[in-house]
Design a protein around this motif. Structure first.
Motif, PDB file in Angstrom:
ATOM      1  N   GLY A  26       1.153  -1.403  -0.108  1.00 22.59           N
ATOM      2  CA  GLY A  26      -0.393  -0.252  -0.011  1.00 22.59           C
ATOM      3  C   GLY A  26       1.122   1.085   0.067  1.00 22.59           C
ATOM      4  N   PRO A  29      -0.455   7.398   2.638  1.00 25.63           N
ATOM      5  CA  PRO A  29       0.286   8.240   3.818  1.00 25.63           C
ATOM      6  C   PRO A  29       0.374   7.180   4.373  1.00 25.63           C
ATOM      7  CG  PRO A  29      -1.746   9.257   2.898  1.00 25.63           C
ATOM      8  CD  PRO A  29      -1.263   8.348   2.521  1.00 25.63           C
ATOM      9  N   ALA A  30      -0.022   6.102   4.974  1.00 28.79           N
ATOM     10  CA  ALA A  30       0.566   4.978   6.283  1.00 28.79           C
ATOM     11  C   ALA A  30       1.735   4.691   6.048  1.00 28.79           C
ATOM     12  CB  ALA A  30       0.076   4.023   6.454  1.00 28.79           C
ATOM     13  N   PHE A  50       4.416  -2.180  -2.578  1.00 28.33           N
ATOM     14  CA  PHE A  50       3.872  -2.479  -3.635  1.00 28.33           C
ATOM     15  C   PHE A  50       2.135  -1.923  -3.513  1.00 28.33           C
ATOM     16  CE2 PHE A  50       6.396  -5.785  -2.468  1.00 28.33           C
ATOM     17  CZ  PHE A  50       6.560  -7.311  -3.900  1.00 28.33           C
ATOM     18  N   TYR A  57      -0.179   6.499  -3.940  1.00 30.63           N
ATOM     19  CA  TYR A  57      -0.825   7.634  -2.719  1.00 30.63           C
ATOM     20  C   TYR A  57      -1.676   7.382  -1.873  1.00 30.63           C
ATOM     21  CZ  TYR A  57       4.040   9.499  -4.469  1.00 30.63           C
ATOM     22  OH  TYR A  57       5.380   9.447  -5.234  1.00 30.63           O
ATOM     23  N   LEU A  59      -5.161   7.454  -0.913  1.00 29.93           N
ATOM     24  CA  LEU A  59      -6.344   8.161  -0.444  1.00 29.93           C
ATOM     25  C   LEU A  59      -5.508  10.022  -1.000  1.00 29.93           C
ATOM     26  CD1 LEU A  59      -8.354   7.179   2.264  1.00 29.93           C
ATOM     27  CD2 LEU A  59      -9.392   7.332   0.398  1.00 29.93           C
ATOM     28  N   VAL A  64      -9.328  12.812  -0.899  1.00 30.58           N
ATOM     29  CA  VAL A  64      -8.816  14.137  -0.877  1.00 30.58           C
ATOM     30  C   VAL A  64      -9.547  14.768  -1.821  1.00 30.58           C
ATOM     31  CG1 VAL A  64      -7.590  15.933  -0.154  1.00 30.58           C
ATOM     32  CG2 VAL A  64      -6.435  13.692   0.717  1.00 30.58           C
ATOM     33  N   HIS A  68      -8.741  20.413  -3.273  1.00 28.21           N
ATOM     34  CA  HIS A  68      -7.820  20.870  -1.927  1.00 28.21           C
ATOM     35  C   HIS A  68      -6.644  20.765  -2.629  1.00 28.21           C
ATOM     36  CE1 HIS A  68     -10.867  21.339   1.755  1.00 28.21           C
ATOM     37  NE2 HIS A  68     -10.880  22.098   0.954  1.00 28.21           N
ATOM     38  N   THR A  94      -1.146  -6.262  -7.196  1.00 30.21           N
ATOM     39  CA  THR A  94      -2.370  -6.666  -5.781  1.00 30.21           C
ATOM     40  C   THR A  94      -2.061  -7.494  -5.127  1.00 30.21           C
ATOM     41  OG1 THR A  94      -4.285  -5.427  -7.317  1.00 30.21           O
ATOM     42  CG2 THR A  94      -5.074  -6.759  -5.556  1.00 30.21           C
ATOM     43  N   VAL A  95      -0.968  -7.037  -3.998  1.00 26.94           N
ATOM     44  CA  VAL A  95      -0.880  -8.502  -3.139  1.00 26.94           C
ATOM     45  C   VAL A  95      -1.984  -8.924  -2.292  1.00 26.94           C
ATOM     46  CG1 VAL A  95       0.247  -9.055  -0.631  1.00 26.94           C
ATOM     47  CG2 VAL A  95       0.886  -7.367  -2.013  1.00 26.94           C
ATOM     48  N   ALA A 114      -0.161  -1.938   5.320  1.00 31.96           N
ATOM     49  CA  ALA A 114      -0.641  -0.302   4.807  1.00 31.96           C
ATOM     50  C   ALA A 114      -1.445  -0.189   4.085  1.00 31.96           C
ATOM     51  CB  ALA A 114       0.546   0.693   4.428  1.00 31.96           C
ATOM     52  N   GLY A 116      -4.931   0.418   4.338  1.00 30.58           N
ATOM     53  CA  GLY A 116      -6.266   0.982   4.411  1.00 30.58           C
ATOM     54  C   GLY A 116      -7.411   0.688   4.798  1.00 30.58           C
ATOM     55  N   THR A 319      -8.602  -7.747  -2.732  1.00 29.05           N
ATOM     56  CA  THR A 319      -6.996  -6.496  -1.514  1.00 29.05           C
ATOM     57  C   THR A 319      -7.194  -6.783  -0.472  1.00 29.05           C
ATOM     58  OG1 THR A 319      -8.172  -5.007  -1.861  1.00 29.05           O
ATOM     59  CG2 THR A 319      -7.574  -5.664  -4.584  1.00 29.05           C
ATOM     60  N   GLY A 334      -1.654   3.328   9.764  1.00 28.58           N
ATOM     61  CA  GLY A 334      -2.418   3.557   9.162  1.00 28.58           C
ATOM     62  C   GLY A 334      -3.784   2.636   9.635  1.00 28.58           C
ATOM     63  N   GLY A 342      -8.840  10.550  11.499  1.00 32.08           N
ATOM     64  CA  GLY A 342      -7.320  11.222  11.736  1.00 32.08           C
ATOM     65  C   GLY A 342      -7.347  11.198  10.390  1.00 32.08           C
ATOM     66  N   ASN A 347      -1.005   9.309  10.093  1.00 28.07           N
ATOM     67  CA  ASN A 347      -0.461   8.230   9.569  1.00 28.07           C
ATOM     68  C   ASN A 347       1.207   8.321  10.102  1.00 28.07           C
ATOM     69  OD1 ASN A 347      -3.560   7.259   8.308  1.00 28.07           O
ATOM     70  ND2 ASN A 347      -3.267   8.828   7.927  1.00 28.07           N
TER      71      ASN A 347
HETATM   72  C1  LIG Z   1     -12.634  10.961   0.720  1.00 23.12           C
HETATM   73  C2  LIG Z   1     -11.250  11.332   2.123  1.00 23.12           C
HETATM   74  C3  LIG Z   1     -11.577  12.643   2.231  1.00 23.12           C
HETATM   75  C4  LIG Z   1      -9.459  12.804   2.749  1.00 23.12           C
HETATM   76  N1  LIG Z   1      -9.039  13.788   3.171  1.00 23.12           N
HETATM   77  C5  LIG Z   1      -8.321  14.348   3.853  1.00 23.12           C
HETATM   78  C6  LIG Z   1      -8.065  15.754   3.908  1.00 23.12           C
HETATM   79  O1  LIG Z   1      -8.774  16.614   2.954  1.00 23.12           O
HETATM   80  N2  LIG Z   1      -7.192  15.801   4.937  1.00 23.12           N
HETATM   81  C7  LIG Z   1      -6.734  14.851   5.328  1.00 23.12           C
HETATM   82  O2  LIG Z   1      -5.532  14.461   6.180  1.00 23.12           O
HETATM   83  N3  LIG Z   1      -6.723  13.615   5.484  1.00 23.12           N
HETATM   84  C8  LIG Z   1      -8.007  13.601   4.627  1.00 23.12           C
HETATM   85  N4  LIG Z   1      -8.533  11.936   4.836  1.00 23.12           N
HETATM   86  C9  LIG Z   1      -7.756  11.088   5.493  1.00 23.12           C
HETATM   87  C10 LIG Z   1      -6.527  10.406   4.753  1.00 23.12           C
HETATM   88  O3  LIG Z   1      -6.548  10.005   3.283  1.00 23.12           O
HETATM   89  C11 LIG Z   1      -6.691   9.128   5.647  1.00 23.12           C
HETATM   90  O4  LIG Z   1      -6.383   9.026   6.830  1.00 23.12           O
HETATM   91  C12 LIG Z   1      -5.039   8.622   5.007  1.00 23.12           C
HETATM   92  O5  LIG Z   1      -5.207   8.311   3.022  1.00 23.12           O
HETATM   93  C13 LIG Z   1      -4.804   6.802   5.040  1.00 23.12           C
HETATM   94  O6  LIG Z   1      -3.551   6.598   4.775  1.00 23.12           O
HETATM   95  P1  LIG Z   1      -3.413   4.983   4.307  1.00 23.12           P
HETATM   96  O7  LIG Z   1      -2.397   5.122   4.388  1.00 23.12           O
HETATM   97  O8  LIG Z   1      -3.863   3.754   5.636  1.00 23.12           O
HETATM   98  O9  LIG Z   1      -4.754   4.399   3.647  1.00 23.12           O
HETATM   99  P2  LIG Z   1      -4.812   4.869   1.931  1.00 23.12           P
HETATM  100  O10 LIG Z   1      -4.282   6.405   1.568  1.00 23.12           O
HETATM  101  O11 LIG Z   1      -6.549   4.234   1.580  1.00 23.12           O
HETATM  102  O12 LIG Z   1      -4.251   3.951   1.335  1.00 23.12           O
HETATM  103  C14 LIG Z   1      -4.087   2.346   1.337  1.00 23.12           C
HETATM  104  C15 LIG Z   1      -3.080   2.094  -0.395  1.00 23.12           C
HETATM  105  O13 LIG Z   1      -2.910   1.288  -0.383  1.00 23.12           O
HETATM  106  C16 LIG Z   1      -3.743   0.115  -1.548  1.00 23.12           C
HETATM  107  N5  LIG Z   1      -3.975  -1.298  -1.657  1.00 23.12           N
HETATM  108  C17 LIG Z   1      -4.815  -1.597  -0.876  1.00 23.12           C
HETATM  109  N6  LIG Z   1      -5.024  -2.899  -0.782  1.00 23.12           N
HETATM  110  C18 LIG Z   1      -4.058  -3.481  -1.802  1.00 23.12           C
HETATM  111  C19 LIG Z   1      -3.111  -4.797  -1.845  1.00 23.12           C
HETATM  112  N7  LIG Z   1      -4.078  -5.862  -1.672  1.00 23.12           N
HETATM  113  N8  LIG Z   1      -2.195  -5.107  -2.261  1.00 23.12           N
HETATM  114  C20 LIG Z   1      -1.236  -3.598  -3.023  1.00 23.12           C
HETATM  115  N9  LIG Z   1      -1.972  -2.059  -2.334  1.00 23.12           N
HETATM  116  C21 LIG Z   1      -3.212  -2.422  -1.876  1.00 23.12           C
HETATM  117  C22 LIG Z   1      -4.691   0.922  -2.108  1.00 23.12           C
HETATM  118  O14 LIG Z   1      -4.557   1.141  -3.628  1.00 23.12           O
HETATM  119  C23 LIG Z   1      -4.065   2.476  -1.395  1.00 23.12           C
HETATM  120  O15 LIG Z   1      -3.460   3.389  -2.672  1.00 23.12           O
HETATM  121  C24 LIG Z   1      -9.348  11.853   3.795  1.00 23.12           C
HETATM  122  C25 LIG Z   1     -10.149  10.491   3.829  1.00 23.12           C
HETATM  123  C26 LIG Z   1     -11.319  10.539   2.565  1.00 23.12           C
HETATM  124  C27 LIG Z   1     -12.002   8.771   2.549  1.00 23.12           C
END
Ligand SMILES: Cc1cc2nc3c(=O)[nH]c(=O)nc-3n(C[C@H](O)[C@H](O)[C@H](O)COP(=O)(O)OP(=O)(O)OC[C@H]3O[C@@H](n4cnc5c(N)ncnc54)[C@H](O)[C@@H]3O)c2cc1C
Length: 433
Positions: A26, A29-30, A50, A57, A59, A64, A68, A94-95, A114, A116, A319, A334, A342, A347
């Motif tokens: 993933g 951000p995380a 991966f 990147y 979300l 976002v 913004h 995709t893992v 990570a 999400g 996924t 994350g 959050g 993250n």
């Molecule tokens: C609609 C929306 C708007 C937001 N707006 C803001 C904002 O304006 N400001 C702010 O600070 N926060 C915002 N957030 C919150 C922020 O986006 C999250 O805190 C952050 O993205 C979480 O990070 P993450 O890495 O855990 O998950 P994600 O960002 O979801 O990243 C997970 C990644 O893992 C990948 N993945 C999943 N499964 C697999 C797999 N099996 N194999 C390979 N890859 C995989 C996905 O494709 C994805 O790219 C928003 C959230 C949402 C839902």
């Protein structure tokens, strides 16, 4: 391989220590923050990130809100991760589908999940299947140019919309729906999807919050941005005179003096309403809610948008990590680890803690560099993986094809993305001709 980032030749050369191999699943951000911290705390580690999609990147790109762009700018910081020695982006893999988790676990010293939480939490009330209900995550992904072949299409939202929830994502939805088409200058909104889902701003949007205004989860700054939009009317109900807090301060002036009878879109905030059921009547969607005095109210709408949180994808989501994606050397970070709460910055904190745990485990000898990492799994992925340079070609093409008044035009067709990644972009050449 699509792109030119070569596999590292070997993790071991005579006379040098073996490199620790790390797989991060993933690239949201995380995942990216974890990669950054590990690259600093364990110099020499080989880090492979991966990502399911050809674009990194998570979300930041697909969640976002498109208006913004300042927030989306964190992507530039993450870009620098992938230009470091020893860090590799493996997009379009995709893992769990393109490579089994067990294979990753067997071939990397450390695995960080990570991934999400990609699913919209559903409103737990009886619902007529004919009612039009869409999750905020799905809606915002669509308006963010998410690949069309990976998203369920949604019918036009119609002139009357109900939004359930009062967090920041709900306010994103309210703002994007209420904005005039001309208000999207400088964004990368998916114009085609905007036209399809919302040919014009809705006439009415009812925003329903279960809690009272003081306990609303949205930031006052987000709400202020919404109520400052030109051309929209604001009405507030369900707020008590004794209510206090930043959200109350923003909305208080509209309690006694609703604004904008003739506004383009009338946004009405309703606090203290508990949704009871969603039915369908004469082709319209009806949400029934109960207030604190058990009095019922009906909202007749074209679409109900639920913005009440996020969860794992459905059972068919291949996924989503399964419970057996675990082991002594498997870590979580994350949203996948702590739930959908959050901001992006939160993250970073998580990632720092996880990276510290990993570094401690390495220092204590609980984890030893012993596995070959990407080299061991690369073979079968070679034809499909999108490397970082290949991703940059996609990004450059998106900037080049931006429509007037937009900062980029996202490519929404996976095949087209891959064609651009290879540099063999027939489609783009035709479009530019
Ligand atoms: C609609 C929306 C708007 C937001 N707006 C803001 C904002 O304006 N400001 C702010 O600070 N926060 C915002 N957030 C919150 C922020 O986006 C999250 O805190 C952050 O993205 C979480 O990070 P993450 O890495 O855990 O998950 P994600 O960002 O979801 O990243 C997970 C990644 O893992 C990948 N993945 C999943 N499964 C697999 C797999 N099996 N194999 C390979 N890859 C995989 C996905 O494709 C994805 O790219 C928003 C959230 C949402 C839902």
């Amino acid at each position: 391989m699509i792109g030119t980032q070569p596999p590292h030749e070997s993790t071991e050369t005579p006379g040098t220590a073996r490199a620790l191999t790390v797989a991060i699943v993933g690239s949201g951000p995380a995942g990216c923050y974890t990669g950054q911290f590990l690259a600093k705390s364990l110099p020499g580690a080989e880090i492979t990130v991966f990502e399911s999609l050809p674009a990194p990147y998570g979300l930041v790109r697909y969640g976002v809100a498109a208006d913004h762009q300042g927030t989306k700018g964190v992507a530039r910081q993450f870009d620098r991760l992938f230009t470091r020695d020893g860090v590799r982006f493996v997009g379009n893999v995709t893992v769990g589908r393109d490579v089994e988790f067990a294979r990753i676990a067997a071939n990397f010293d450390v695995v960080v999940l990570a991934t999400g939480l990609p699913g919209d939490r559903e409103l737990d009330v009886p619902r007529d299947p004919r009612a039009q209900v869409v999750g905020a995550g799905t809606l915002l992904r669509a308006l963010n140019g998410f690949p069309r072949d990976r998203i369920r299409p949604c019918a036009p939202l119609g002139p009357d919309v109900v939004v359930v929830g009062m967090g920041n994502v709900a306010v994103d939805v309210l703002r994007l729906l209420a904005k005039d088409t001309g208000d999207f200058a400088g964004t990368d909104i998916d114009d085609e999807m905007l036209r399809r889902l919302r040919p014009a701003p809705p006439s009415t949007i009812a925003a329903l919050a279960r809690s009272g205004a003081p306990r609303s989860k949205c930031d006052a700054a987000m709400l202020r941005e919404l109520v400052s939009l030109p051309g929209i009317g604001i009405t507030v109900s369900g707020m008590d005179e004794r209510d206090e807090g930043p959200v109350v301060d923003v909305l208080r002036p509209f309690v006694s003096t609703p604004r904008g009878e003739g506004g383009r879109t009338r946004v009405t905030f309703h606090f203290g309403l508990e949704p009871e059921r969603i039915t369908s009547r004469e082709g319209r969607t009806v949400l029934t809610a109960r207030d604190r005095n058990a009095a019922r109210q009906e909202f007749v709408a074209d679409t109900v948008v639920t913005a009440i949180g996020f969860t794992h994808g459905g059972a068919e989501d291949e996924t989503a990590p399964r419970h057996d994606w675990s082991g002594d050397h498997v870590y979580r970070v994350g949203w996948f680890s702590r739930g959908a709460q959050g901001t992006i910055a939160r993250n970073r904190k998580d990632a720092q803690q996880v990276a510290r745990r990993i570094a401690d485990d390495v220092a204590a000898g609980r984890i030893r560099p012993a596995k070959d990492g990407f080299r061991a799994v690369a073979g079968p992925l070679a034809d499909r993986m999108v490397g970082f340079e290949a991703w940059q070609r996609i990004e450059a093409a998106e900037h080049r094809s931006a429509l007037p008044g937009r900062c980029r035009r996202k490519i929404t067709d996976l095949g087209h993305m891959l064609a651009v990644a290879t540099g063999l972009d027939e489609h783009e050449r035709k479009e530019l001709a």
